[in-house]
Write an enzyme that holds these catalytic residues in place. Sequence first.
Site, PDB file in Angstrom:
ATOM      1  N   HIS A 148     -20.763  11.872 -40.182  1.00 28.99           N
ATOM      2  CA  HIS A 148     -19.683  12.280 -41.097  1.00 28.99           C
ATOM      3  C   HIS A 148     -18.906  13.401 -40.433  1.00 28.99           C
ATOM      4  CE1 HIS A 148     -17.371  13.972 -44.275  1.00 28.99           C
ATOM      5  NE2 HIS A 148     -18.215  14.931 -44.569  1.00 28.99           N
TER       6      HIS A 148
ATOM      7  N   ASN B  17     -21.863  16.251 -40.778  1.00 29.97           N
ATOM      8  CA  ASN B  17     -23.307  16.094 -40.748  1.00 29.97           C
ATOM      9  C   ASN B  17     -23.672  14.796 -40.049  1.00 29.97           C
ATOM     10  OD1 ASN B  17     -22.634  14.583 -43.418  1.00 29.97           O
ATOM     11  ND2 ASN B  17     -22.368  16.750 -43.921  1.00 29.97           N
TER      12      ASN B  17
ATOM     13  N   SER C  98     -28.444  18.705 -45.629  1.00 30.24           N
ATOM     14  CA  SER C  98     -26.998  18.645 -45.859  1.00 30.24           C
ATOM     15  C   SER C  98     -26.687  18.251 -47.294  1.00 30.24           C
ATOM     16  CB  SER C  98     -26.385  17.615 -44.906  1.00 30.24           C
ATOM     17  OG  SER C  98     -25.046  17.334 -45.273  1.00 30.24           O
ATOM     18  N   SER C  99     -25.650  18.857 -47.835  1.00 33.53           N
ATOM     19  CA  SER C  99     -25.222  18.524 -49.200  1.00 33.53           C
ATOM     20  C   SER C  99     -24.737  17.090 -49.303  1.00 33.53           C
ATOM     21  CB  SER C  99     -24.113  19.478 -49.650  1.00 33.53           C
ATOM     22  OG  SER C  99     -22.996  19.395 -48.775  1.00 33.53           O
ATOM     23  N   GLU C 100     -24.421  16.476 -48.154  1.00 36.10           N
ATOM     24  CA  GLU C 100     -23.939  15.091 -48.163  1.00 36.10           C
ATOM     25  C   GLU C 100     -25.080  14.080 -48.030  1.00 36.10           C
ATOM     26  OE1 GLU C 100     -21.258  14.347 -49.158  1.00 36.10           O
ATOM     27  OE2 GLU C 100     -19.641  15.653 -48.461  1.00 36.10           O
TER      28      GLU C 100
END
Length: 216
Positions: A97, A32, A76-78
């Site tokens: 990332h 991401n 994004s999950s991050e």
Amino acid sequence: MHATSEHEVRRQVVDVSRRMLRSGLVTGTSGNVSARVGDQVLITPSGVDYEQMVPDQLATLDLRDGTVVDAPLPPSSEAPLHLAVYRGSQDARAVVHTHAPWATALGLVRDTLPSVHYAIRALGGPVRVAPYATFGSPELAEHVSTALRDRRAALMRNHGAVAYGTDLEEATQNAEKLEWLCQLYCRAATLGEPAELTMAELEDVARSAQQTGYRL
């Protein structure tokens, strides 16, 4: 890469995402990218093909509390990881990332990427490996934030890597530099114990670069 508008930053985030995919730093929809604009963060959506992604699909988050300001698609999950990086460094204006293969491989077997080449000075010195935690979790964000102290990149155990910069170009170059350094170390380690530079030697490199105009 200095943005002049939010629209330009959005375009740059999409461009960097495709650059990561094409260079092998990520596969599929993994990884991401984000960029800071004032007190907000623009971040890639979750699970979207980078080749099909468009600037308007990026999510906008409030840097202070992480709330979603605008999100045509789920962010994004991050996102917690990215927000932690921005909060941990005033210099962080963009975060990349990756699941780069050499960086991920080294993070499986080492606690640190040593100073095997002076190019590591651009990342602040030896690169730490953050302990494993589930992706997207507050624990992972905390581990990576700790690993990034006085550094511009970190490896993530059983996961990948993260790098940041003062703009998207620098963040991407740092991610690419990290992958090259990890590849160099892994290849050298098959021949023997790689030689390491000291922090004093790295500081000499920084001074020489400043005097000659060489960009690390």
